[in-house]
Scaffold this motif. Sequence first.
Motif, PDB file in Angstrom:
ATOM      1  N   MET A   1       0.826  -1.210   0.000  1.00  0.00           N
ATOM      2  CA  MET A   1       0.000   0.000   0.000  1.00  0.00           C
ATOM      3  C   MET A   1       0.855   1.252   0.000  1.00  0.00           C
TER       4      MET A   1
ATOM      5  N   GLY B   1      -4.527 -11.805   0.515  1.00  0.00           N
ATOM      6  CA  GLY B   1      -3.921 -11.146   1.664  1.00  0.00           C
ATOM      7  C   GLY B   1      -3.735  -9.660   1.479  1.00  0.00           C
TER       8      GLY B   1
ATOM      9  N   ALA C   1       1.778 -13.027   8.895  1.00  0.00           N
ATOM     10  CA  ALA C   1       2.554 -13.410   7.708  1.00  0.00           C
ATOM     11  C   ALA C   1       1.662 -13.383   6.485  1.00  0.00           C
ATOM     12  N   GLY C   2       2.194 -12.842   5.402  1.00  0.00           N
ATOM     13  CA  GLY C   2       1.492 -12.914   4.126  1.00  0.00           C
ATOM     14  C   GLY C   2       0.497 -11.797   3.867  1.00  0.00           C
ATOM     15  N   PHE C   3       0.434 -10.805   4.749  1.00  0.00           N
ATOM     16  CA  PHE C   3      -0.487  -9.688   4.535  1.00  0.00           C
ATOM     17  C   PHE C   3       0.242  -8.518   3.861  1.00  0.00           C
ATOM     18  N   GLU C   4      -0.354  -7.981   2.825  1.00  0.00           N
ATOM     19  CA  GLU C   4       0.196  -6.764   2.210  1.00  0.00           C
ATOM     20  C   GLU C   4       0.315  -5.641   3.239  1.00  0.00           C
ATOM     21  N   MET C   5      -0.616  -5.614   4.195  1.00  0.00           N
ATOM     22  CA  MET C   5      -0.631  -4.537   5.189  1.00  0.00           C
ATOM     23  C   MET C   5       0.632  -4.522   6.052  1.00  0.00           C
ATOM     24  N   GLN C   6       1.388  -5.596   6.072  1.00  0.00           N
ATOM     25  CA  GLN C   6       2.649  -5.585   6.812  1.00  0.00           C
ATOM     26  C   GLN C   6       3.575  -4.473   6.291  1.00  0.00           C
ATOM     27  N   LYS C   7       3.375  -4.095   5.031  1.00  0.00           N
ATOM     28  CA  LYS C   7       4.194  -3.029   4.450  1.00  0.00           C
ATOM     29  C   LYS C   7       3.884  -1.651   5.036  1.00  0.00           C
ATOM     30  N   ALA C   8       2.815  -1.538   5.814  1.00  0.00           N
ATOM     31  CA  ALA C   8       2.548  -0.261   6.491  1.00  0.00           C
ATOM     32  C   ALA C   8       3.594   0.025   7.564  1.00  0.00           C
ATOM     33  N   LEU C   9       4.323  -1.004   7.970  1.00  0.00           N
ATOM     34  CA  LEU C   9       5.313  -0.859   9.043  1.00  0.00           C
ATOM     35  C   LEU C   9       6.661  -0.453   8.443  1.00  0.00           C
TER      36      LEU C   9
ATOM     37  N   VAL D   1       9.440  -2.660   6.315  1.00  0.00           N
ATOM     38  CA  VAL D   1       8.897  -3.885   5.718  1.00  0.00           C
ATOM     39  C   VAL D   1       8.573  -3.589   4.254  1.00  0.00           C
TER      40      VAL D   1
ATOM     41  N   THR E   1       7.815  -6.143   1.808  1.00  0.00           N
ATOM     42  CA  THR E   1       7.059  -7.174   1.104  1.00  0.00           C
ATOM     43  C   THR E   1       6.141  -7.923   2.061  1.00  0.00           C
ATOM     44  N   HIS E   2       5.046  -8.456   1.488  1.00  0.00           N
ATOM     45  CA  HIS E   2       4.159  -9.298   2.294  1.00  0.00           C
ATOM     46  C   HIS E   2       4.838 -10.622   2.635  1.00  0.00           C
TER      47      HIS E   2
ATOM     48  N   GLU F   1      -2.680   2.071  12.729  1.00  0.00           N
ATOM     49  CA  GLU F   1      -3.771   1.618  11.857  1.00  0.00           C
ATOM     50  C   GLU F   1      -3.407   0.298  11.175  1.00  0.00           C
ATOM     51  N   GLY F   2      -2.162   0.176  10.747  1.00  0.00           N
ATOM     52  CA  GLY F   2      -1.745  -1.061  10.095  1.00  0.00           C
ATOM     53  C   GLY F   2      -1.784  -2.241  11.057  1.00  0.00           C
TER      54      GLY F   2
ATOM     55  N   PHE G   1      -5.386  -3.223  11.810  1.00  0.00           N
ATOM     56  CA  PHE G   1      -5.981  -3.973  10.693  1.00  0.00           C
ATOM     57  C   PHE G   1      -5.474  -5.417  10.701  1.00  0.00           C
TER      58      PHE G   1
END
Lengths: 236, 236, 236, 236
Positions: free
Chosen positions: A1, A201, D148-156, D159, D161-162, D219-220, D223
């Motif tokens: 994102m 995901g 693991a495997g969530f696109e939202m991990q990239k909010a951090l 990071v 990649t998912h 927020e990430g 979620f």
Amino acid sequence: MRSASGPQPEPPACCNRTGSPRGPGAVTSLHPSAPAPDAIALDALTAFGRFAASRGWVPATAGNFSVRLDADHAVVTRSGIDKGNVGAGDVAVVPLAGPIPAGMSAETPLHLARYRAGAHVGAVVHVHTLAATVLSRADEARGAVRFAGFEMQKALAGVATHESVVELPIFANDQDTVALAERIEARLAGGANVPGYLLAGHGLYAWGATMSDARRHLEGLEFLLACTLEERRLAR
Amino acid sequence: MRSASGPQPEPPACCNRTGSPRGPGAVTSLHPSAPAPDAIALDALTAFGRFAASRGWVPATAGNFSVRLDADHAVVTRSGIDKGNVGAGDVAVVPLAGPIPAGMSAETPLHLARYRAGAHVGAVVHVHTLAATVLSRADEARGAVRFAGFEMQKALAGVATHESVVELPIFANDQDTVALAERIEARLAGGANVPGYLLAGHGLYAWGATMSDARRHLEGLEFLLACTLEERRLAR
Amino acid sequence: MRSASGPQPEPPACCNRTGSPRGPGAVTSLHPSAPAPDAIALDALTAFGRFAASRGWVPATAGNFSVRLDADHAVVTRSGIDKGNVGAGDVAVVPLAGPIPAGMSAETPLHLARYRAGAHVGAVVHVHTLAATVLSRADEARGAVRFAGFEMQKALAGVATHESVVELPIFANDQDTVALAERIEARLAGGANVPGYLLAGHGLYAWGATMSDARRHLEGLEFLLACTLEERRLAR
Amino acid sequence: MRSASGPQPEPPACCNRTGSPRGPGAVTSLHPSAPAPDAIALDALTAFGRFAASRGWVPATAGNFSVRLDADHAVVTRSGIDKGNVGAGDVAVVPLAGPIPAGMSAETPLHLARYRAGAHVGAVVHVHTLAATVLSRADEARGAVRFAGFEMQKALAGVATHESVVELPIFANDQDTVALAERIEARLAGGANVPGYLLAGHGLYAWGATMSDARRHLEGLEFLLACTLEERRLAR
């Protein structure tokens, strides 16, 4: 994102408001070969973003939206901005054939590929919802989430009755979004007639001839996903 | 939720604001045989739509609402419009006996049939909620969702205690809404005294003597459905 | 939640704004023996109602709220009104010892009994939430919902650590609210020190020295109920 | 969430707006050794609080937020205030090394310890959400929630990649927040690179270089927690 570059307080060099008027609307050029986003396009992106944020569908600056400007360009939200408050500096004109300006979301290629598929695509929206994220993971191996018997299926262009079956495609997530876009478009060209898809995901994409159509498709698909998730809970 | 005709940027020919004053209120005629929707009716529809949209109950332009204008006419929301932002051009006066103007929702016959059932019906509202959709499918074979022991049952006209049993009827969904309306009215005439029903996989209808009553019935039924859905999850 | 009398467009005769100034604040009398609700009391009720409506906790005109006016009177919301939009005509001064004016909620005796229990009760609020309704039915036979180990327990007056146990009492619902109030007060007098209780299938009551305290207690208890409901789902 | 002292209608003595201008911005001193909170810091706290309240993440005056003022001070919300409506009187400047002024939340030491860990911490936010509370209890024995495997991990931050694994630490709750802060900082110093943690039965903390970063991280993480909670329900 978020792309690696994060929030962009200043527009990148590619997008200084210079250049000469061009095209049928004689708009001001931002990109050497692009017309400026007009007020209608910006309004559509701002209004959709405000709606999506009110629903909690664009957490953590996630999500991206675009509208077609003409046969060769789209206006796309930049990376890392608050999607609930999209202003003139938060969007950029992008040629459908590229190159993609700096500061854009890594997912911009997914938008551009949709526009290149045909003039029937006038707006593309992508959000992160709970139901979309969870079901995209639960059903990834099946390759689609299947809906049948819901009146809401009629929210999708071309569906005239609840007595239909809608298959929402799921694609494995991939940080190489150019390669991902190719896989998506190959499958969509092969006959999928649903105006949306899931990335596993990751979230939900939807499109339509206009932003109103894209939003109606997105809301309809999200409602179908939320009902399906609830039915899965009851059926376990 | 959408008729085949989709959004209606222009009012159909039937509804041009022409004609002569008529009826006790001397309102302007829109339809050859219909008075104009007055400001009170429009305000009621606008306010209800804003409320329903704030709750997320009219996704994807779904839902439709109406209020009785006089013994022979109702004001009904058009098809394909944003139900959270109903303006003067988004409603039409419809004779209870028909014909139905172009651009109206395919579900307009369900509204008209309710008004024809008696003067006690002054407003009809229809929304798409998650609990209504899921329970209408889960309990379709039983023909009703049953509530007992909830104080909220008293939100329904004529219910004075939680020590009552409320049976909310469920009807199979049908794109032939004229035939569907006949089946619904036959069952309601046979003794159902709950001011609402479910269409399977479709949503919730409710009505009342006034828009306030219809809204109270709708909110009460939705709360009862949401609690029941939650209890089903726990009881599995 | 609604009394038999329904919405009250006109204030009942008991509450015409006539009478002579009396009491320390020299306010205008509404009831033969009551001072008028002052602006502060009305503001507190209006603000709480707006908040509760925004959370969806007062569906279908459900819920009622009150604040203490002096040693012998409280200001209470009337029956059948929109609790999200409480105006001057929507509240009445009620003597703690009765009689209760016409047009008040059937649950007014529950409020008055709380005020009579002591000067530490300055405001009483009652709402209908999903978690409160479902858990009040699930745990009715146990007579209480039990919370342990939540930091949120500290939202309750007198609780200084999460290493405590909070028992929220549950009472069987009863349309005879005078008799119900007696049963509630007898149990609370016997040692319950939690500023709230549940009525089975009905909803949540909370109180405090001020409206701010009552609201904090209500929000804290609702959060504890929502977490507990979620844990029940996971634990089944 | 509330300190023993409860709401603070009057600013404590430590914070009278007296003293001489000092520091690079020549701001007014509030504390003998502290510059005043500037308008930017207050705006950031007010805006975050309004957002958190709109999401229902600060029930019952719970939660607390802070921003770094300079190398030695932070501006922190006071205890017992409505976090959705933070005004100038609702915050205080606190030296990172203490002492902590009266009227501050019992959790202030957790904020200060984060700032002392390094200049990369510019804002700290703490909220109470349902998913954070329930999962912090469910996984307390494991010491972390794993994503693991969530696109939202990239909010951090950091990071890309998912295809990564994020471990959100969980700490046992403790009313001795000075001791708790030591345990937290020891573990974070040992290699945790996630910009947040959970306190069991209590809630979620997150931080970032700026308030925007802290909010994106919060927020990430929320979620990711909400999706994980939903997946637990389906998987049982």
